[in-house]
Design a protein around this motif. Sequence first.
Motif, PDB file in Angstrom:
ATOM      1  N   GLY A   1       0.481  -1.066  -0.254  1.00 57.93           N
ATOM      2  CA  GLY A   1       0.528   0.041   0.125  1.00 57.93           C
ATOM      3  C   GLY A   1       1.422   1.080   0.029  1.00 57.93           C
ATOM      4  N   LEU A   2       0.297   1.998  -0.037  1.00 57.92           N
ATOM      5  CA  LEU A   2       0.790   3.564   0.118  1.00 57.92           C
ATOM      6  C   LEU A   2       1.383   3.915   1.281  1.00 57.92           C
ATOM      7  CD1 LEU A   2       1.118   6.774  -1.968  1.00 57.92           C
ATOM      8  CD2 LEU A   2      -0.915   7.370  -0.695  1.00 57.92           C
ATOM      9  N   GLY A   3       1.210   3.863   2.050  1.00 59.90           N
ATOM     10  CA  GLY A   3       1.665   4.306   3.633  1.00 59.90           C
ATOM     11  C   GLY A   3       3.272   3.341   3.468  1.00 59.90           C
ATOM     12  N   ALA A   4       2.752   1.988   3.322  1.00 61.66           N
ATOM     13  CA  ALA A   4       3.690   1.353   3.237  1.00 61.66           C
ATOM     14  C   ALA A   4       5.478   1.723   2.720  1.00 61.66           C
ATOM     15  CB  ALA A   4       3.271  -0.101   2.901  1.00 61.66           C
ATOM     16  N   VAL A   5       4.687   1.706   1.426  1.00 60.90           N
ATOM     17  CA  VAL A   5       6.197   2.432   0.382  1.00 60.90           C
ATOM     18  C   VAL A   5       6.694   3.921   0.654  1.00 60.90           C
ATOM     19  CG1 VAL A   5       6.603   3.607  -2.046  1.00 60.90           C
ATOM     20  CG2 VAL A   5       4.810   0.972  -1.310  1.00 60.90           C
ATOM     21  N   GLU A   6       5.780   4.830   1.261  1.00 60.22           N
ATOM     22  CA  GLU A   6       6.402   6.128   2.210  1.00 60.22           C
ATOM     23  C   GLU A   6       6.977   5.804   3.142  1.00 60.22           C
ATOM     24  OE1 GLU A   6       2.210   9.097   1.339  1.00 60.22           O
ATOM     25  OE2 GLU A   6       2.300   7.679   3.428  1.00 60.22           O
ATOM     26  N   ARG A   7       6.548   4.829   3.984  1.00 54.73           N
ATOM     27  CA  ARG A   7       7.678   4.569   5.248  1.00 54.73           C
ATOM     28  C   ARG A   7       8.750   3.642   4.852  1.00 54.73           C
ATOM     29  NH1 ARG A   7       2.280   2.793   7.722  1.00 54.73           N
ATOM     30  NH2 ARG A   7       2.631   1.016   7.074  1.00 54.73           N
ATOM     31  N   ALA A   8       8.864   3.160   3.344  1.00 54.56           N
ATOM     32  CA  ALA A   8       9.716   2.453   3.155  1.00 54.56           C
ATOM     33  C   ALA A   8      10.755   3.762   2.334  1.00 54.56           C
ATOM     34  CB  ALA A   8      10.006   1.340   2.232  1.00 54.56           C
ATOM     35  N   LEU A   9       9.950   4.335   1.806  1.00 52.07           N
ATOM     36  CA  LEU A   9      11.416   6.171   1.180  1.00 52.07           C
ATOM     37  C   LEU A   9      12.198   6.304   2.595  1.00 52.07           C
ATOM     38  CD1 LEU A   9       8.758   7.322  -1.546  1.00 52.07           C
ATOM     39  CD2 LEU A   9      10.943   5.940  -1.935  1.00 52.07           C
TER      40      LEU A   9
ATOM     41  N   LYS B   1      15.990   7.613   3.019  1.00 48.80           N
ATOM     42  CA  LYS B   1      16.050   8.959   2.846  1.00 48.80           C
ATOM     43  C   LYS B   1      16.286   9.642   1.254  1.00 48.80           C
ATOM     44  CE  LYS B   1      19.511   8.225   6.560  1.00 48.80           C
ATOM     45  NZ  LYS B   1      18.852   8.244   7.571  1.00 48.80           N
ATOM     46  N   ARG B   2      15.043   9.022   1.074  1.00 48.61           N
ATOM     47  CA  ARG B   2      14.491   9.215  -0.626  1.00 48.61           C
ATOM     48  C   ARG B   2      15.518   8.653  -1.599  1.00 48.61           C
ATOM     49  NH1 ARG B   2       8.963  10.031   0.250  1.00 48.61           N
ATOM     50  NH2 ARG B   2       8.756  11.162   2.197  1.00 48.61           N
ATOM     51  N   HIS B   3      16.401   7.744  -1.386  1.00 42.39           N
ATOM     52  CA  HIS B   3      16.526   7.267  -2.625  1.00 42.39           C
ATOM     53  C   HIS B   3      15.688   6.733  -3.318  1.00 42.39           C
ATOM     54  CE1 HIS B   3      20.655   7.346  -0.118  1.00 42.39           C
ATOM     55  NE2 HIS B   3      20.534   8.097  -1.098  1.00 42.39           N
ATOM     56  N   PRO B   4      15.899   6.592  -4.686  1.00 40.92           N
ATOM     57  CA  PRO B   4      15.026   5.758  -5.392  1.00 40.92           C
ATOM     58  C   PRO B   4      15.018   4.411  -5.645  1.00 40.92           C
ATOM     59  CG  PRO B   4      16.375   7.070  -7.053  1.00 40.92           C
ATOM     60  CD  PRO B   4      17.015   6.809  -5.359  1.00 40.92           C
ATOM     61  N   MET B   5      13.359   3.709  -5.900  1.00 38.23           N
ATOM     62  CA  MET B   5      12.876   2.678  -5.667  1.00 38.23           C
ATOM     63  C   MET B   5      12.435   2.495  -6.810  1.00 38.23           C
ATOM     64  SD  MET B   5      11.093   1.531  -1.897  1.00 38.23           S
ATOM     65  CE  MET B   5      10.805   0.096  -2.683  1.00 38.23           C
ATOM     66  N   LEU B   6      12.614   1.619  -7.789  1.00 43.73           N
ATOM     67  CA  LEU B   6      11.598   1.078  -8.894  1.00 43.73           C
ATOM     68  C   LEU B   6      10.761  -0.609  -8.710  1.00 43.73           C
ATOM     69  CD1 LEU B   6      11.025   0.187 -11.705  1.00 43.73           C
ATOM     70  CD2 LEU B   6      13.132  -0.877 -11.915  1.00 43.73           C
ATOM     71  N   MET B   7       9.900  -0.114  -8.940  1.00 39.76           N
ATOM     72  CA  MET B   7       8.880  -1.467  -8.606  1.00 39.76           C
ATOM     73  C   MET B   7       8.006  -1.456  -9.626  1.00 39.76           C
ATOM     74  SD  MET B   7       6.932   0.792  -4.447  1.00 39.76           S
ATOM     75  CE  MET B   7       7.595  -0.864  -4.057  1.00 39.76           C
ATOM     76  N   LEU B   8       7.882  -2.382  -9.946  1.00 45.31           N
ATOM     77  CA  LEU B   8       7.047  -3.405 -11.045  1.00 45.31           C
ATOM     78  C   LEU B   8       6.043  -4.174 -10.804  1.00 45.31           C
ATOM     79  CD1 LEU B   8      10.354  -4.233 -13.491  1.00 45.31           C
ATOM     80  CD2 LEU B   8       8.961  -2.129 -13.186  1.00 45.31           C
ATOM     81  N   ASP B   9       4.959  -3.942 -10.665  1.00 43.15           N
ATOM     82  CA  ASP B   9       3.872  -4.331 -10.959  1.00 43.15           C
ATOM     83  C   ASP B   9       3.097  -5.533 -11.950  1.00 43.15           C
ATOM     84  OD1 ASP B   9       1.179  -5.533  -9.818  1.00 43.15           O
ATOM     85  OD2 ASP B   9       0.722  -3.477  -8.865  1.00 43.15           O
ATOM     86  N   LEU B  10       3.761  -6.560 -11.728  1.00 44.31           N
ATOM     87  CA  LEU B  10       3.100  -7.567 -13.182  1.00 44.31           C
ATOM     88  C   LEU B  10       1.813  -8.051 -13.087  1.00 44.31           C
ATOM     89  CD1 LEU B  10       6.554  -8.849 -13.549  1.00 44.31           C
ATOM     90  CD2 LEU B  10       5.296  -6.573 -14.418  1.00 44.31           C
ATOM     91  N   ALA B  11       1.163  -7.939 -11.241  1.00 45.46           N
ATOM     92  CA  ALA B  11       0.090  -8.491 -11.790  1.00 45.46           C
ATOM     93  C   ALA B  11      -1.540  -8.399 -11.843  1.00 45.46           C
ATOM     94  CB  ALA B  11       0.017  -8.962  -9.731  1.00 45.46           C
ATOM     95  N   VAL B  12      -1.691  -8.798 -12.500  1.00 44.98           N
ATOM     96  CA  VAL B  12      -3.408  -8.596 -12.555  1.00 44.98           C
ATOM     97  C   VAL B  12      -4.656  -9.404 -11.400  1.00 44.98           C
ATOM     98  CG1 VAL B  12      -4.809  -8.401 -14.472  1.00 44.98           C
ATOM     99  CG2 VAL B  12      -2.614  -8.258 -14.439  1.00 44.98           C
TER     100      VAL B  12
ATOM    101  N   ARG C   1      -3.957  -5.679  -9.476  1.00 41.08           N
ATOM    102  CA  ARG C   1      -2.739  -5.203  -9.314  1.00 41.08           C
ATOM    103  C   ARG C   1      -2.559  -5.565  -7.247  1.00 41.08           C
ATOM    104  NH1 ARG C   1      -1.476   0.425 -10.975  1.00 41.08           N
ATOM    105  NH2 ARG C   1      -3.586   0.876 -13.171  1.00 41.08           N
ATOM    106  N   ASP C   2      -0.759  -5.493  -7.433  1.00 36.46           N
ATOM    107  CA  ASP C   2      -0.383  -6.099  -6.231  1.00 36.46           C
ATOM    108  C   ASP C   2      -0.369  -4.710  -5.372  1.00 36.46           C
ATOM    109  OD1 ASP C   2      -0.835  -8.433  -6.247  1.00 36.46           O
ATOM    110  OD2 ASP C   2       1.316  -8.959  -6.953  1.00 36.46           O
ATOM    111  N   ILE C   3       0.216  -3.725  -6.057  1.00 37.68           N
ATOM    112  CA  ILE C   3       0.658  -2.545  -5.436  1.00 37.68           C
ATOM    113  C   ILE C   3      -0.428  -1.674  -6.430  1.00 37.68           C
ATOM    114  CG2 ILE C   3       2.276  -1.024  -5.700  1.00 37.68           C
ATOM    115  CD1 ILE C   3       4.321  -2.710  -6.667  1.00 37.68           C
ATOM    116  N   GLU C   4      -0.662  -0.794  -4.951  1.00 34.74           N
ATOM    117  CA  GLU C   4      -1.744   0.340  -5.207  1.00 34.74           C
ATOM    118  C   GLU C   4      -1.438   1.597  -5.731  1.00 34.74           C
ATOM    119  OE1 GLU C   4      -2.522   2.373  -0.795  1.00 34.74           O
ATOM    120  OE2 GLU C   4      -3.993   0.296  -0.425  1.00 34.74           O
ATOM    121  N   PRO C   5      -1.904   1.891  -6.955  1.00 36.38           N
ATOM    122  CA  PRO C   5      -1.380   2.672  -7.704  1.00 36.38           C
ATOM    123  C   PRO C   5      -0.932   3.990  -7.355  1.00 36.38           C
ATOM    124  CG  PRO C   5      -3.731   2.016  -7.861  1.00 36.38           C
ATOM    125  CD  PRO C   5      -3.293   1.562  -7.278  1.00 36.38           C
TER     126      PRO C   5
END
Length: 431
Positions: A269-277, A281-292, A294-298
């Motif tokens: 979810g969005l909250g989990a990714v915000e905490r991860a970022l 320390k705001r280093h970029p992440m590449l997230m690939l959601d290949l599920a249908v 979705r596995d990752i909130e848009p």
Amino acid sequence: MTVLALGLNHGSAPLDLRGRFAVPLDALGERVQGLRQHLARAQPEVAILSTCNRTEVYVGLPALGASACPRHAMELAEPAIEWLAAQGGTAPAELRHHSYLRAGADAARHAFRVAAGLDSMVLGEPQILGQMKAAVREADSAGALGTTLHQMFQRSFAVAKEVRSRTEIGSHAVSLAAAAVRLAQQLFDDLPRRRVLFVGAGDMIDLVATHFAAQKPLQMTVANRSTERGRLLAERLGAAQLPLAELGQVLGQFDIVISCTASSLPLIGLGAVERALKARKRHPMLMLDLAVPRDIEPEVARLPDVYLYTVDDLAQQVQANGERRQAAVAHAEAIVSAGVKSFSQWLDQRASVPLILALQRQTETWRQAELAKARRALARGRDVDAVMDTLATALTRKLMHGALSELHGSAGEAHQQWADSLQRLFLRDTA
């Protein structure tokens, strides 16, 4: 019988709508039985194909030959549309807007093109053939795969094999897995120093993980609901294993997150990714959601330090790189057309079976009746040759009576058609 193909795919429906119709492999049998019960009056054959790119329903229904008219096909398909719309929690009108319907030879052509990878996001990708075979096995196990659909799918597998062996479609196909690695290399030019997390352990993750393993990243980790399947994949890749329940706690440790599960709800979810970022320390992440679905909130895509790509995005990357080879496509389409012609002929021949059986019953009735008359004549002492001559004459007249009556009672173009038919049927050797 005629065949109907009803479905929605990457070309007709957006990702989120497709996600509402996705069916996990272990639920296909139950859905097949549900659709068959819904169409019980038509005594149908049924199979369902569901992948990240498409959900399709194949139905074998009584009709005349391979070429049912579009209006008749729609009438037969309407109950299937209603059932499928209910499965996706949408109105039939919305489903019609984003779906396609093929009947008879067109349905066969569609199935053959799907099996050969000609209707895929990535031209020639090989995974769809295995997915179609799995769908057919599930339909067969559910007792819903009759002679017509069995014949069509077996021919589609043969066409796919011929396309891959006789054209360059397979050799030029670039999988989504390769596209995922290429995308990661564009964002991170130092993959051997990056940590990669794979969420899921199905065929797609297996393929993507294998491609990433060849780049020798710093660390690979597998998180999966099934501990045993996750363990097997992790051992094969030399990766670490992570309980899925701990995903949110360690998400920030990874530079690349690739997810493809059969979950009906987002796992990240969005909250989990915000905490991860924040932890990164705001280093970029590449997230690939290949599920249908979705596995990752848009909504994650709106975060400034996250590069979120869906399966549709990857397909666009592949096509933009020019992987399509038109000469190979033309050759493959010709193979498909030959397969469709053969299947259509088979369907038409099956449509003639009731007529053939009726003719056989009628001629057998005539034969028995004339034989009974001949036996009675012989019992009365009539000459054998005379009895045989009477038998032959009576049978010949019965066989010719209907055709000759139509010929004598017709005029103009109909008369000529009857004359031509009689010429082909009875005077072929003298023409």
